[in-house]
Design an enzyme around this catalytic site. Structure first.
Site, short mmCIF file in Angstrom:
data_model
loop_
_atom_site.label_atom_id
_atom_site.label_comp_id
_atom_site.label_asym_id
_atom_site.label_seq_id
_atom_site.Cartn_x
_atom_site.Cartn_y
_atom_site.Cartn_z
N HIS A 1 7.57 10.69 -28.20
CA HIS A 1 6.59 11.58 -27.58
C HIS A 1 6.97 13.06 -27.80
CE1 HIS A 1 3.69 13.09 -24.72
NE2 HIS A 1 4.66 13.66 -24.01
N HIS B 1 -0.68 13.91 -28.76
CA HIS B 1 -1.19 12.56 -28.47
C HIS B 1 -1.90 11.98 -29.69
CE1 HIS B 1 -1.24 13.20 -23.81
NE2 HIS B 1 -0.08 12.80 -24.25
N ARG C 1 0.83 -1.24 0.00
CA ARG C 1 0.00 0.00 0.00
C ARG C 1 0.84 1.27 0.00
NH1 ARG C 1 -3.12 -2.98 3.74
NH2 ARG C 1 -4.85 -3.99 2.66
N LYS D 1 3.33 11.62 -10.79
CA LYS D 1 2.42 10.83 -11.62
C LYS D 1 3.09 9.50 -11.91
CE LYS D 1 -0.46 14.12 -14.11
NZ LYS D 1 -0.82 14.67 -15.43
N LYS E 1 8.15 23.20 -13.12
CA LYS E 1 7.24 22.07 -12.87
C LYS E 1 6.87 22.02 -11.39
CE LYS E 1 5.60 17.66 -13.68
NZ LYS E 1 5.55 16.49 -14.52
N GLU F 1 10.08 19.17 -24.45
CA GLU F 1 9.46 19.47 -23.14
C GLU F 1 10.13 20.69 -22.51
OE1 GLU F 1 6.76 17.92 -21.90
OE2 GLU F 1 6.64 16.17 -23.20
N ARG G 1 -2.13 22.17 -13.37
CA ARG G 1 -1.24 21.15 -13.91
C ARG G 1 -1.57 20.79 -15.36
NH1 ARG G 1 1.32 16.21 -10.40
NH2 ARG G 1 2.58 15.43 -12.10
N HIS H 1 -0.02 18.86 -26.24
CA HIS H 1 -0.25 17.42 -26.09
C HIS H 1 -1.57 16.95 -26.71
CE1 HIS H 1 3.21 17.74 -23.54
NE2 HIS H 1 3.17 16.47 -23.17
N GLU I 1 -4.03 17.72 -10.39
CA GLU I 1 -4.63 18.19 -11.66
C GLU I 1 -6.14 18.34 -11.56
OE1 GLU I 1 -2.62 16.45 -15.06
OE2 GLU I 1 -4.28 17.01 -16.36
N ASN J 1 0.23 20.28 -20.39
CA ASN J 1 -0.11 19.53 -21.61
C ASN J 1 -0.12 20.40 -22.86
OD1 ASN J 1 -0.44 16.98 -20.39
ND2 ASN J 1 -2.37 17.70 -19.53
N1 GLY Z 1 3.57 15.35 -17.51
C1 GLY Z 1 2.52 16.14 -17.06
C2 GLY Z 1 2.37 16.16 -15.58
O1 GLY Z 1 3.24 15.70 -14.88
O2 GLY Z 1 1.37 16.61 -15.08
#
Ligand code: GLY
Length: 369
Positions: free
Chosen positions: A271, A258, A125, A147, A229, A189, A247, A254, A239, A251
């Site tokens: 990517h 994507h 957990r 993430k 970031k 990026e 957040r 993106h 997000e 993107n």
């Molecule tokens: N790669 C986008 C984020 O970390 O929210």
């Protein structure tokens, strides 16, 4: 001399009890080794998950940093972010008999980081993990912010968790193993941070010589991206901020990118390459919607090209398929397409209700048929 600098000033991601430091520097194996030793001295077990390719290219780094710690190597490539490989990692952690005080070091690019982070989030957990990104993309993006996740056949990143690492060590020397193409993909990026929220960074990139893995400026640029970031993640860790975009602004490019990846088939475009074309589209969309003054496209295209990135599709992709892919993206909310748009260079926000005809026009400008 910058090349020998161990640490370019640490920076903090401030998330209360989940706060952590990011260290950007060169030759960090001895710094990491001290962390490993101090964990062991406190009777905390340590295990390593490492990208298989990196293990071949950087054996000395791994030996110096981790000595004889139990290690599992994971194949490079997106298919590793699977339920099957997650099972293999969890079995390894269980076979190693880690307890809840253990710490897993995850060494590799975004694939290893996402899978390893998710294994750490779910094993017993949730146990601690430390990110050691080995690609530019992972250093400036995926290793920071917690993430984690894997893919399903239904789509990318459909299973995962927010689980912050306890620290991030970005050793620039690992980037010397990257192909030029992969380094370039990471630069997409980097450029993204400038466009979405850091005009000074963008101007600096426009003026700078082409950045490479050995550029003296690289550590400072990576640190600046991580700082950007960190501030975004501190403001919107999960997000959920639909008011300012939070957040989701990360993107930028993106929604288009994507779609390119999905239609071309994952692997045809890295990517970052798809995001590069996506950023050209996002900027043109912002201009067409009259949010952004005209005239920024040539600078962006020149910068992307100089860094070895595409600005148009390599071969035409079907417009209909690209639009369908956009609608199936997991970022679509309630069937409505959302785009990150710019009001100025370094000032971005979310836009909904963008006329579809405009989106089609933009796709055509980059070679959709
Ligand atoms: N790669 C986008 C984020 O970390 O929210």
């Amino acid at each position: 001399m910058v090349m020998q600098e161990k640490v370019v000033r640490p920076l903090c991601v401030g998330l209360d009890e989940r706060s952590y430091e990011i260290l950007v520097g060169r030759n960090l194996s001895s710094v990491i080794r001290r962390v490993v030793e101090s964990l062991r001295e406190s009777n905390r077990q340590v295990a390593i998950l490492a990208d298989e390719q990196l293990a071949i290219l950087q054996p000395t780094f791994l030996a110096e940093a981790f000595g004889d710690c139990p290690k599992l190597e994971l194949p490079s490539g997106e298919t590793t972010k699977s339920l099957e490989k997650l099972g293999a990692v969890l079995d390894f952690l269980a076979d190693t008999k880690l307890d809840r005080s253990a710490c897993v070091f995850v060494v590799g690019g975004g694939v290893t980081g996402d899978l390893g982070g998710f294994a750490a989030a779910s094993f017993l957990r949730g146990i601690d993990f430390i990110q050691i990104p080995s690609t530019l993309l992972a250093m400036v993006d995926s290793s920071v912010g917690g993430k984690t996740g894997i893919n399903l056949s239904a789509g990318k990143n459909l299973v995962g968790a927010f689980h912050q690492p306890r620290a991030v060590f970005a050793d620039l020397d690992l980037l010397t193993s990257l192909s030029t193409r992969e380094f370039s993909a990471g630069m997409a990026e980097v450029i993204k941070y400038g466009l979405l929220g850091d005009r000074d960074l963008y101007q600096r990139l426009l003026r700078a010589e082409t950045l490479t893995a050995t550029s003296p400026d690289l550590g400072d640029v990576i640190r600046r991206c991580c700082e950007n970031k960190a501030r975004v993640v501190e403001g919107d860790e999960r997000e959920t901020d639909s008011r300012t975009g939070g957040r989701a602004l990360l993107n930028l490019g993106h929604t288009f990118g994507h779609a390119i990846e999905a239609v071309a088939g994952y692997g045809d475009y890295l990517h970052g390459e798809a995001v590069a074309i996506g950023m050209v589209c996002a900027l043109r969309l912002s201009e067409k919607l009259e949010f952004l003054d005209l005239g920024h496209s040539p600078d962006l295209e020149a910068l992307l090209s100089r860094q070895g990135l595409p600005t148009v599709l390599r071969v035409p992709l079907a417009l209909k398929s690209l639009l369908n892919a956009m609608h199936s993206d997991k970022k679509v909310k309630g069937g409505r397409l959302r785009f990150v748009v710019m009001d100025a260079i370094g000032v971005s926000r979310l836009a909904e209700d963008v006329p579809l005809s405009l989106v089609e026009d933009i796709w055509r400008t980059v070679g959709a048929s």
